[in-house]
Design a protein around this motif. Sequence first.
Motif, PDB file in Angstrom:
ATOM      1  N   UNK A   1       0.695  -1.241  -0.002  1.00  0.00           N
ATOM      2  CA  UNK A   1       0.198  -0.101  -0.034  1.00  0.00           C
ATOM      3  C   UNK A   1       0.918   1.181   0.102  1.00  0.00           C
ATOM      4  N   UNK A   2       0.409   2.235  -0.865  1.00  0.00           N
ATOM      5  CA  UNK A   2       1.007   3.642  -0.740  1.00  0.00           C
ATOM      6  C   UNK A   2      -0.118   4.695  -0.636  1.00  0.00           C
ATOM      7  N   UNK A   3       0.216   5.555   0.443  1.00  0.00           N
ATOM      8  CA  UNK A   3      -0.801   6.842   0.900  1.00  0.00           C
ATOM      9  C   UNK A   3      -0.101   8.022   0.581  1.00  0.00           C
ATOM     10  N   UNK A   4      -0.775   8.702  -0.281  1.00  0.00           N
ATOM     11  CA  UNK A   4      -0.065  10.234  -0.735  1.00  0.00           C
ATOM     12  C   UNK A   4      -1.000  11.072   0.128  1.00  0.00           C
ATOM     13  N   UNK A   5      -0.398  11.822   1.117  1.00  0.00           N
ATOM     14  CA  UNK A   5      -0.987  12.981   1.917  1.00  0.00           C
ATOM     15  C   UNK A   5      -1.357  12.077   3.264  1.00  0.00           C
ATOM     16  N   UNK A   6      -0.533  12.245   4.230  1.00  0.00           N
ATOM     17  CA  UNK A   6      -0.691  11.526   5.490  1.00  0.00           C
ATOM     18  C   UNK A   6      -1.110  12.856   6.657  1.00  0.00           C
ATOM     19  N   UNK A   7      -2.278  13.421   6.513  1.00  0.00           N
ATOM     20  CA  UNK A   7      -3.012  14.242   7.442  1.00  0.00           C
ATOM     21  C   UNK A   7      -4.011  13.551   8.076  1.00  0.00           C
ATOM     22  N   UNK A   8      -5.046  13.997   8.645  1.00  0.00           N
ATOM     23  CA  UNK A   8      -5.822  13.485   9.777  1.00  0.00           C
ATOM     24  C   UNK A   8      -6.703  12.186   8.899  1.00  0.00           C
ATOM     25  N   UNK A   9      -6.810  12.312   7.539  1.00  0.00           N
ATOM     26  CA  UNK A   9      -7.449  11.211   6.838  1.00  0.00           C
ATOM     27  C   UNK A   9      -6.319  10.234   6.552  1.00  0.00           C
ATOM     28  N   UNK A  10      -5.314  10.540   5.799  1.00  0.00           N
ATOM     29  CA  UNK A  10      -4.275   9.772   5.303  1.00  0.00           C
ATOM     30  C   UNK A  10      -3.560   8.632   6.705  1.00  0.00           C
TER      31      UNK A  10
END
Length: 357
Positions: A180-189
């Motif tokens: 898995x990759x996650x782009x944008x790791x703010x409150x949702x990411x």
Amino acid sequence: MKAAVLRAPKTPLTIEQVEVDDPRANEVKVRVTHAGVCHSDYHIMVGDLPYPMPVVLGHEGAGVVEKVGEGVTRLAVSDHVALNFRPFCGHCKQCSTGHPNLCDNVELLRASCRLSQGGNPIAHFIGVSCFAEQTTVHESGAIKVSKDIPLDRVALVSCGVMTGVGAVLNTAKVMPGDTVAVVGVGGVGLNVIQGARLANASTIIAVDIHDNKLEMATTFGATHIVNSAKEDAIRRVREIVRGGVDYAFEAIGLPSTIEQIWGMIRKGGTAVVVGVAPAGSKVSISAYPISMEEKTLKGTLFGGARPSTDIPRYLEFYRNHQLRLDELITRHYPLEAINEAYAAMIRGDVARSVIDL
Ligand code: CND
Ligand code: ZN
């Protein structure tokens, strides 16, 4: 009661006295205790998405039922609730096939404008408006939760946690061993990362432009981090997992990063858009791999939530130490400091902030 009012895009929220109606049939009035500082409200504040004004924003919240209208069967006074910005009818095609997050009657259930000031209506943001001391919502817009879980934690589950974790478990259906990759790791990411950890993904790559966010991501379960302000994120992700990842998630809401996740997935992989892109924006992706590499691009609204079951279930994950909610709350602010809370989110200072009402 006190509420934060937005009168025009690109102007600060102002704290004003606002009247809230008593509940009508099938509605409840909730004393809001906490509201999460989510980026979706900010899209309205800056005018990326149009909305009637003046409006009381806020859609991630929790509180205590204060009054119930006629015919309410699911809730009683003093129940603790998570507010739910996707109220559902329970009998349309979407609801009856397991997709209440896409309920065909959502706008009817939300139509109730219950806020005003001196007789002038104030828009009720997606049926919630929880940057306010009280709100009146449809009974399916408030989900009963266990009283022993702190309400600030409950507030986070009502949008950010449900959306991020649900994107992985409900929408993508990540399996043990997947990458898995996650782009944008703010409150949702960060919650996409928690979801991937819960699903036993083998490799979880966090991508962001802020090093402090990437550090947070490792504490939530990221196995690798990539600062896309300093290196080519697509190339780096494809080096970490040769051939590309099984699933890539975008949790920002920018066409350019939606295009990035398309470039990060393997043959047969799935790119999942969680972020809300500005109205009218478009993405450009290579068409050939759609058929010849069987790539899929899909979206997720509210993490495919079945709110009545998923929100209590995720709170049980928290109780069992499978989901981290305490660590998600970087700061608490009073309602009067809400503009500063949003400025801190935009600077990238926080995982999530909570407004205490
Ligand atoms: P937040 O502002 O907390 O996080 C955004 C993150 O993205 C931050 O960590 C930024 O540093 C990072 N970022 C910004 N620009 C870039 C870039 N170019 N490349 C890499 N990283 C970058 O926002 P949030 O987590 O509250 O919300 C994220 C999105 O999710 C936003 O669009 C919001 O509206 C959306 C959302 C969707 C749904 C849904 O139902 N699909 C529900 N809630 C929120
Ligand atoms: Zn949200």
